[in-house]
Design a protein around this motif. Structure first.
Motif, PDB file in Angstrom:
ATOM      1  N   UNK A 236       0.681  -1.092  -0.052  1.00 39.45           N
ATOM      2  CA  UNK A 236       0.042   0.013   0.158  1.00 39.45           C
ATOM      3  C   UNK A 236       0.497   1.290   0.009  1.00 39.45           C
ATOM      4  N   UNK A 237       2.066   1.145   0.452  1.00 36.87           N
ATOM      5  CA  UNK A 237       2.869   2.532   0.816  1.00 36.87           C
ATOM      6  C   UNK A 237       3.436   2.998  -0.432  1.00 36.87           C
ATOM      7  N   UNK A 238       3.457   2.313  -1.457  1.00 39.33           N
ATOM      8  CA  UNK A 238       3.869   2.443  -2.763  1.00 39.33           C
ATOM      9  C   UNK A 238       2.940   3.151  -3.796  1.00 39.33           C
ATOM     10  N   UNK A 239       1.648   2.573  -3.410  1.00 36.58           N
ATOM     11  CA  UNK A 239       0.501   3.061  -4.302  1.00 36.58           C
ATOM     12  C   UNK A 239       0.517   4.196  -5.142  1.00 36.58           C
ATOM     13  N   UNK A 240       0.646   5.394  -4.162  1.00 39.19           N
ATOM     14  CA  UNK A 240       0.536   6.668  -4.379  1.00 39.19           C
ATOM     15  C   UNK A 240       1.609   7.037  -5.550  1.00 39.19           C
ATOM     16  N   UNK A 241       2.688   6.666  -5.360  1.00 38.79           N
ATOM     17  CA  UNK A 241       3.948   7.043  -6.260  1.00 38.79           C
ATOM     18  C   UNK A 241       3.839   6.204  -7.506  1.00 38.79           C
ATOM     19  N   UNK A 242       3.362   4.912  -7.476  1.00 42.75           N
ATOM     20  CA  UNK A 242       3.078   4.120  -8.585  1.00 42.75           C
ATOM     21  C   UNK A 242       1.953   4.706  -9.579  1.00 42.75           C
ATOM     22  N   UNK A 243       0.943   5.158  -8.868  1.00 49.51           N
ATOM     23  CA  UNK A 243      -0.043   5.705  -9.559  1.00 49.51           C
ATOM     24  C   UNK A 243       0.322   6.974 -10.256  1.00 49.51           C
ATOM     25  N   UNK A 244       1.187   7.880  -9.461  1.00 45.40           N
ATOM     26  CA  UNK A 244       1.564   9.046 -10.278  1.00 45.40           C
ATOM     27  C   UNK A 244       2.342   8.712 -11.329  1.00 45.40           C
ATOM     28  N   UNK A 245       3.355   7.793 -11.062  1.00 44.00           N
ATOM     29  CA  UNK A 245       4.248   7.466 -12.234  1.00 44.00           C
ATOM     30  C   UNK A 245       3.693   6.990 -13.369  1.00 44.00           C
ATOM     31  N   UNK A 246       2.483   6.194 -13.293  1.00 46.18           N
ATOM     32  CA  UNK A 246       2.006   5.413 -14.369  1.00 46.18           C
ATOM     33  C   UNK A 246       0.836   6.328 -14.951  1.00 46.18           C
ATOM     34  N   UNK A 247       0.584   7.345 -14.057  1.00 42.50           N
ATOM     35  CA  UNK A 247      -0.552   8.101 -14.816  1.00 42.50           C
ATOM     36  C   UNK A 247      -2.018   7.684 -14.755  1.00 42.50           C
ATOM     37  N   UNK A 248      -2.049   6.690 -13.640  1.00 45.41           N
ATOM     38  CA  UNK A 248      -3.227   5.997 -13.504  1.00 45.41           C
ATOM     39  C   UNK A 248      -3.564   5.620 -12.138  1.00 45.41           C
ATOM     40  N   UNK A 249      -4.848   5.784 -11.665  1.00 45.19           N
ATOM     41  CA  UNK A 249      -4.974   5.396 -10.179  1.00 45.19           C
ATOM     42  C   UNK A 249      -5.274   3.705  -9.995  1.00 45.19           C
ATOM     43  N   UNK A 250      -4.258   3.257  -9.385  1.00 43.23           N
ATOM     44  CA  UNK A 250      -4.316   1.660  -9.270  1.00 43.23           C
ATOM     45  C   UNK A 250      -5.389   1.487  -8.596  1.00 43.23           C
ATOM     46  N   UNK A 251      -6.247   0.642  -9.195  1.00 39.99           N
ATOM     47  CA  UNK A 251      -7.508   0.208  -8.474  1.00 39.99           C
ATOM     48  C   UNK A 251      -7.061  -0.666  -7.079  1.00 39.99           C
ATOM     49  N   UNK A 252      -7.988  -0.407  -6.180  1.00 37.95           N
ATOM     50  CA  UNK A 252      -7.709  -1.290  -4.971  1.00 37.95           C
ATOM     51  C   UNK A 252      -8.928  -2.294  -4.887  1.00 37.95           C
ATOM     52  N   UNK A 253     -10.020  -2.011  -5.444  1.00 41.76           N
ATOM     53  CA  UNK A 253     -11.167  -2.770  -5.040  1.00 41.76           C
ATOM     54  C   UNK A 253     -11.202  -3.979  -6.233  1.00 41.76           C
ATOM     55  N   UNK A 254     -11.377  -5.308  -5.576  1.00 41.29           N
ATOM     56  CA  UNK A 254     -11.193  -6.357  -6.249  1.00 41.29           C
ATOM     57  C   UNK A 254     -12.088  -6.407  -7.525  1.00 41.29           C
ATOM     58  N   UNK A 255     -11.417  -7.215  -8.434  1.00 42.70           N
ATOM     59  CA  UNK A 255     -12.280  -7.455  -9.939  1.00 42.70           C
ATOM     60  C   UNK A 255     -12.322  -5.972 -10.693  1.00 42.70           C
ATOM     61  N   UNK A 256     -11.589  -4.869 -10.362  1.00 45.60           N
ATOM     62  CA  UNK A 256     -12.008  -3.848 -10.866  1.00 45.60           C
ATOM     63  C   UNK A 256     -10.690  -3.361 -11.831  1.00 45.60           C
ATOM     64  N   UNK A 257     -10.892  -2.353 -12.786  1.00 46.29           N
ATOM     65  CA  UNK A 257      -9.593  -1.976 -13.541  1.00 46.29           C
ATOM     66  C   UNK A 257      -9.861  -0.518 -13.506  1.00 46.29           C
ATOM     67  N   UNK A 258      -8.752   0.335 -13.983  1.00 47.35           N
ATOM     68  CA  UNK A 258      -8.721   1.615 -14.097  1.00 47.35           C
ATOM     69  C   UNK A 258      -7.978   1.818 -15.516  1.00 47.35           C
ATOM     70  N   UNK A 259      -8.532   2.813 -16.449  1.00 50.22           N
ATOM     71  CA  UNK A 259      -7.830   3.243 -17.887  1.00 50.22           C
ATOM     72  C   UNK A 259      -7.364   4.554 -17.620  1.00 50.22           C
ATOM     73  N   UNK A 260      -6.515   4.789 -18.711  1.00 47.28           N
ATOM     74  CA  UNK A 260      -5.950   6.310 -18.936  1.00 47.28           C
ATOM     75  C   UNK A 260      -5.414   6.192 -20.290  1.00 47.28           C
ATOM     76  N   UNK A 261      -6.357   6.474 -21.437  1.00 48.22           N
ATOM     77  CA  UNK A 261      -5.853   6.623 -22.708  1.00 48.22           C
ATOM     78  C   UNK A 261      -5.781   5.007 -23.175  1.00 48.22           C
ATOM     79  N   UNK A 262      -4.347   4.680 -23.669  1.00 49.48           N
ATOM     80  CA  UNK A 262      -4.175   3.410 -23.904  1.00 49.48           C
ATOM     81  C   UNK A 262      -3.705   2.418 -22.881  1.00 49.48           C
TER      82      UNK A 262
END
Lengths: 180, 110, 1001
Positions: free
Chosen positions: A39-65
């Protein structure tokens, strides 16, 4: 010999099958990482990837491609047909594991009104829109192999599997599409 | 095919996605190199085989990949509850009753 | 007379006389009508004799009009490969060209040699197999069994592969309704109109259940069958409903998982090859509504199996649905009202009814008066005590039920009978429900429900049309409300006008044929079990119904005793002098009716039986002439024969070439795991016996993984890619279990470690180039790595580019040669392989396969986990003590390795074997003894684990696990074979380049 210019040979390159109510085709090449982090890395990774990593089971997040699929509580599959998610993660300082699996996986696109029925020939999950809505994703089984299933539209799925299983997956989908 | 509630995926999923992984709540001794032969035997070889509530480890191997624990009734083959690895053994009186209530729902519907 | 059979009644039934269908039975041509079953079409043509019975070869006819049929089993033939035995004629629909044959008869159906069993039948009573053929023992196998197997039994299994396709589908719903009779349709309508996702299945070709033969009642002002068809039409167009006809619910499993099999093409004359013959539906339902109806029972009397004797409801079905009279002069024998309905319908259709014989002395029913009003003779308080005729019933013998006056023989050509109705509790029972005896109505009914299910209508013991409809509507709406969050009121109302004749009185168990008489009064037609057999079982000491069942085989045939179970139970209870519920009912098990293997197997045939895994270089290897071997699911290049070479010659050449020049090998199938995180080294230190904390970045280490008990689990080479990143390799077969094992420890024992695992087995194509010229061959392709021995010695790792693509290069060897394993992203694998091959081949390099790999590694004494270890071998036993970190305070297996029996002397240890004759290649798996002159059983001290001809050594080489092997160096041991004893000498395991200089180039 540094002038060699190789391009990727996808295991299912050019494979296509059209049946009544369903079409099955190999997905174009994509970059992928298997991302694992606490969990401690999620904010940084989300920022780096430009996508908010989903935390809810069975879900996804998209940003462009770019699409980030929840696989487990510390695991995501990030797929991008244009950008390079591995490079983006390399800049993130917090401890995590980003492993290039672009070539490990390949994908099959299944679409049409019978798409869910055809996948249900081998997948025991409930694929109704209430239980598995657009954007839902899950690692699961398909016949005798493991796949990651991602619903991209009401009547369209992306089936990700390891490359040596892709022939089996494609043939199974084709067989299920016959007389569906 | 059973449905098994994965405490990480927060829903019931088909048994085909899971793998059984032996008895639960058998912790690896902290100082394993120095335990006695008898202690090692109890840790590694001895297992309960209860009639009734059994505590088992399962892994959602073709799903989220997590190991978790389950309490299962070896007589009815029913899962009483599942819970995350590391969580304490649950209080089962309540869980057993809940299971019974669910089973009887069909009757009340008549 | 109609073209479609002499017994066709003009104006009766629902089939269209113009739609004729041609079919054959035992080679004779017949005409039926579209919509006929084989049974209805045969009866229309006055054919009642359709088969011979299982044990006594008695002539048998058609007894029912549905899936419960015990007797009318035939073979159906579409073409040479499509011959299906034991098909119920009452279920099979006819189509143009259908070919049916009778079974269990020789030379012909009418004259069957096997029928001597019937005359000799005192020999063949219950339990005969257990008692008669015990002695002499050898005679069972060679005399009794072949004769019995030939004489007993039904159809012949097809001997060709099934050419048909089968499909399967997982499907989820709120409400599954099993049965499409009036109750099932009402429940489905109600649940569907409430908004639930509904699946409705029915095993017959037409929905409607009893409404197919019951014409009296009206629903919503319509004739019952017409109403049913409209209900089906209404349901079929709803988005939330799936209607499955010709679909049998055959198994009810845990958590409302129900197996349905849909027969898709068996009724079609020329099925589309794309359409599966059958489809398996694996349904997960939130609630199951069981509306399975009830099955009529036969009367038990002497010769009650003669062709032409059938259930009353079946006769009604043949008349009212198919327009067929079952005879011209039909006797009726009953213990309840529903046979009257058949008599009245037949009489009105112009059939002569000589008498209705009613066991009851005072049947309190309006139907009696109606029958009498039609001029039918009604004999109450009478019983039918026998049937005349052989290939077709010719008469019935009638006596007063309490005996007394003399018997009357009444000529008939058919008898219809009814002993009452048995609620179909099969699905309920399969769901693990325990049936409860209802004393008042004398039947078993569903008790408590262990799963989320409910029964409605006749299977729930609900009598009467109005009551069934009311119950079903309520159940449907409740089911929707409780399973579907969006459910609303259904608003479905069904008005019922009249109850129908059949529904009036459906209870009453008929008596068995009297005790103490020598005769054949059949209880179970398919297994030839008579009332006498059941009494005999009780007499022989079988007091539990489970024992009676097994002793007599009552209810054990493919029809699972749908007609016979209750009769068998009643007769046993009477003989035991105990009430029925005290004797108990046997458990119903899946499948409800016979289910094809095709349906169970589904898509998993041929290519889809199991995945075939191929590496990215597979096509190139194929083009190079590789012979492949199966390694698990993988196809691996085994060897590459050239023109004129056999396997031996090819492998010898490959082995020589690798050592003399170089060879290239596809190592892609090795498992690979990326271990990443700040605690990665610590984690590997715990998982492997070797130390990993101090392994430098850019270095490789061979690691052994043990289980907690100290036995070798897997091995592989590990590269330190970065401080916090390792590239771990595993054996080909071990890849999934090693990852599972690592995840297990990481998640549950060492969760404090910050490290994550990812399988990269298929990310990388792995090309091994081995041999003296390996470096020279690959050098021009490599960018960013200095391959010189000084900067990149044995057991080094570096990243760079090979052929312009990113690569991970391992300087390592499983051959003992200087060599490299080049990992490139898999989609580039074939191109890099080809590029290296094009350069290497002219330099003398060969391609080599797994066989050569095995030989070369054995020449060096390198083990293969799973071949030279068997799950009881420790690193010490394998001679790998150097790989166990002496200073480590913890790793998986550390304590197990110190167990007393693992440190005791005399353990089997891995040694080399020299074959003394210098030419015999030992058989892998061969046993080893110290003294070959001992008499068997010999004292085995070990076994050969690896054995090959070594072309490089010029003699055979072998490794073996031998008791106390390390202390037997130079000793002679023996390998006894069937034809001779081979002498071997114990030695070390390194056969080639003992100093190990070659590996460093």
């Amino acid at each position: 010999m540094a002038d060699m210019q190789f391009s990727r040979e996808l295991p299912l390159a050019g494979m296509m099958h059209g049946g009544p109510g369903v079409s099955i085709s190999a997905a174009p090449e994509a970059n992928r990482i298997n991302l694992r982090a606490g969990d401690d890395a999620l904010a940084g990774l989300s920022k780096g990837l430009g996508i908010t990593l989903p935390k809810k089971p069975k879900t996804s997040a998209s940003n462009g491609s770019r699409h980030a699929l929840w696989i487990g509580p510390d695991e995501w599959l990030v797929i991008d047909e244009e950008g390079d998610p591995a490079a983006d993660c390399a800049k993130v300082k917090a401890a995590h594991s980003a492993v290039d699996v672009s070539h490990r996986n390949t994908a099959i696109l299944v679409s049409g009104p019978f798409a869910a029925d055809v996948i249900n020939a081998g997948c025991p999950q409930d694929l109704s829109l209430e239980i598995f809505p657009v954007g839902a994703c899950s690692r699961t089984v398909f016949g005798k192999i493991e796949v990651v299933l991602y619903r991209t539209a009401e009547d369209a799925f992306r089936v990700e599997c390891w490359r040596s299983f892709s022939d089996y997956a494609f043939e199974f989908l084709k067989d299920a599409a016959r007389g569906a | 095919m059973l449905l098994i509630h994965c405490p990480y995926c927060e829903e019931k999923r088909p048994e085909l996605e899971f793998r059984h992984a032996g008895e639960a709540h058998v912790a690896r001794p902290a100082d394993i190199a120095n335990i006695s032969d008898a202690e090692f035997a109890h840790y590694f070889f001895y297992r309960d085989n209860p009639k009734g509530v059994a505590y088992e480890r399962w892994r959602h191997i073709h799903g989220c990949g997590r190991f978790f624990n389950a309490a299962r009734d070896t007589i009815s083959d029913k899962f009483l509850t599942t819970y995350k690895a590391g969580e304490p053994k649950p209080e089962l009186v309540e869980a057993a009753n809940e299971n019974k209530a669910e089973a009887q729902k069909g009757n009340s519907a008549k | 007379m109609s073209a479609a059979g002499a017994n066709r009644i003009a104006g009766a039934g629902r089939l269209t006389p113009a739609n004729t269908v041609r079919f054959t039975f035992d080679g004779r041509d017949y005409t039926g009508l579209e919509g006929d079953t084989l049974a209805s079409a045969l009866i229309a043509n006055d054919v009642h004799l359709v088969g011979r019975s299982f044990k006594y070869h008695r002539p048998r006819g058609i007894q029912t009009a549905g899936p419960e049929e015990p007797s009318a089993l035939v073979g159906i033939r579409r073409d040479a490969a499509r011959h299906v035995p034991n098909i119920r004629a009452t279920v099979q629909e006819i189509h143009d060209g259908l070919a049916a044959v009778s079974q269990n008869r020789w030379p012909s159906l009418a004259f069957d040699i096997g029928a001597v069993n019937d005359i000799g039948s005192p020999l063949f009573s219950a339990g005969v197999y257990y008692k008669t053929f015990m002695w002499p023992k050898a005679a069972w196998k060679h005399v009794y069994e072949p004769v019995i197997r030939n004489a007993a039994g039904l159809g012949v299994a097809p001997d060709q592969p099934d050419p048909d396709r089968y499909a399967s589908r997982y499907v989820h719903c709120d409400v599954l309704v099993i049965g499409g009779g009036v109750a099932g349709l009402a429940a489905a309508l109600s649940a569907a109109e409430s908004g639930a996702q509904v699946i409705l299945c029915d095993e017959n070709a037409n929905m409607g259940g009893a409404l197919r033969f019951e014409g009296e009642a009206k629903l919503d002002g319509l004739e019952g069958y017409e109403w049913a068809q409209q209900a089906v039409d209404r349901l079929s167009v709803m988005d939330n409903v799936r209607v499955l006809q010709r679909t049998t619910a055959f198994g009810y499993y845990a958590q409302n998982f129900v197996g349905l099999v849909e027969r898709v093409t068996d009724h079609l004359p020329a099925p589309d090859p794309d359409t599966p013959r059958e489809r398996l539906w694996q349904v997960r339902a939130k609630r199951v509504i069981i509306a399975a109806g009830a099955i009529e029972r036969h009367m038990v009397f002497a010769n009650n199996d003669r062709p032409g004797i059938m259930l009353a409801s079946a006769a009604r079905m043949y008349l009212n649905h198919y327009g067929v009279a079952v005879g011209r002069k039909v006797g009726v024998y009953t213990a309840n009202d529903s046979a009257y309905a058949a008599a009245i319908d037949l009489k009105k259709a112009g059939v002569d009814i000589p008498a209705i014989v009613d066991l009851r002395t005072d049947p309190d029913s309006g139907l009696v008066e109606e029958a009498k009003g039609l001029g039918i003779r009604v004999l109450t308080g009478h019983a039918v005590t026998g049937a005349g005729g052989k290939l077709r019933v010719a008469s019935m013998t009638v006596e007063p039920a309490n005996g007394g006056s003399k018997a009357e023989i009444i000529p008939v050509d058919a008898i219809v009978m009814s002993a009452g109705w048995t609620p179909s509790v099969h699905m309920y029972s399969q769901s693990r429900g325990k049936v409860v005896w209802n004393e008042e109505s004398q039947r078993f009914l569903p008790g408590e429900y262990p799963q989320d299910a409910v029964s409605v209508g006749a299977c729930n013991g609900t009598d009467g049309l109005q009551a069934s409809v009311t119950e079903a509507l309520a159940a449907g709406e409740t089911a929707a409300k409780e399973t579907c969050p969006k459910a609303k009121k259904s608003g479905v109302k069904i008005t019922v006008d009249g109850e129908g004749k059949w529904a009036g009185n459906m209870v009453g168990a008929g008596p068995g044929a009297g005790a103490g008489k020598v005769m054949k009064a059949f209880v179970d037609f398919q297994n030839d079990v008579t009332a006498k057999d059941i009494r005999l079982a009780v007499q022989e000491g079988m007091h539990s119904i489970e024992h009676v069942k097994r002793f007599t085989t009552n209810g054990m045939a493919t029809d699972q005793g749908k007609l016979s179970n209750l009769h068998g139970l009643a007769i046993a209870a009477e003989a035991l002098g105990r009430p029925i519920p005290k004797v108990g009912l046997t458990t119903f098990r899946p499948p409800y009716t016979p289910t094809t293997f095709g349906a169970i197997v589904g898509h998993a045939r041929g290519k889809l039986f199991d995945p075939t895994r191929k590496t990215p270089m597979h096509v190139a290897e194929e083009a190079a002439g590789a012979v492949f071997e199966d390694v698990g699911q993988w196809k691996r290049a085994w060897y590459y024969p050239r023109a004129g070479e056999d396997m031996h010659a090819a492998v010898n050449r490959e082995c020589r070439t690798v050592r003399e020049v170089a060879g290239m090998f596809d190592a892609t199938t090795l498992g690979k795991i990326e271990v990443v995180g700040p605690d990665a080294a610590q984690f590997l230190d715990l998982l492997y016996t070797n130390p990993f904390m101090k392994l430098g970045v850019g270095k490789l280490r061979y690691g052994i993984m043990c289980r907690e008990d100290g036995f070798i689990y897997d091995d592989g080479v590990v590269a330190r890619v970065a401080e916090d990143r390792f590239h771990v390799t595993t054996t080909t077969g071990g890849a999934p279990r090693v990852l599972h094992h690592m995840e297990d420890y990481l998640q549950t024992e060492f969760p404090h470690l910050k490290v994550w695992l990812t399988s990269t087995s298929e990310q990388w194509a792995v090309i091994a180039v081995q041999g003296p010229k390996a470096r020279e061959i690959i050098e021009p392709f490599v960018e960013g790595i200095d391959l010189s021995n000084e900067t990149f010695p044995h057991m080094s790792y570096a990243e760079g580019k090979v052929c312009g693509v990113p690569a991970r290069v391992f300087r390592m060897s499983f051959t003992g040669e200087a060599g490299y394993e080049i990992n490139v992203p898999a989609d580039f694998g074939r191109q890099v392989w080809d590029a290296i091959y094009e350069r290497g081949a002219p330099m003398g390099m060969c391609l080599y396969g797994t066989e050569t790999m095995h030989v070369l590694r054995a020449e060096k004494g390198y083990i293969i986990v799973g071949q030279d270890t068997d799950g009881t071998v420790t690193p010490h036993d394998a001679g790998l003590s150097w790989a166990v970190g002496k200073k480590k305070t913890d790793f998986v297996g550390i304590r197990g390795l110190n167990r007393p029996d693992l440190t005791a002397p005399g353990r089997r240890q891995l040694v080399g074997l020299k074959v003394k004759d210098g030419k015999t290649v030992l058989e892998e798996g061969a046993q080893i003894v110290a003294n070959h002159n001992q008499s068997p059983p010999m004292n085995i001290i070990g076994w050969v684990s690896s054995s090959y001809w070594s072309e490089n050594c010029g003699h055979p080489i072998a490794m073996a696990l031998v008791e106390d092997g390390f202390n037997l160096m130079g000793k002679t041991l023996y390998v006894p074979m069937p034809d001779r004893v081979i002498e071997v000498e114990v030695r070390d395991t390194v056969f080639f380049d003992k100093e190990g200089g070659w590996i460093h180039g």
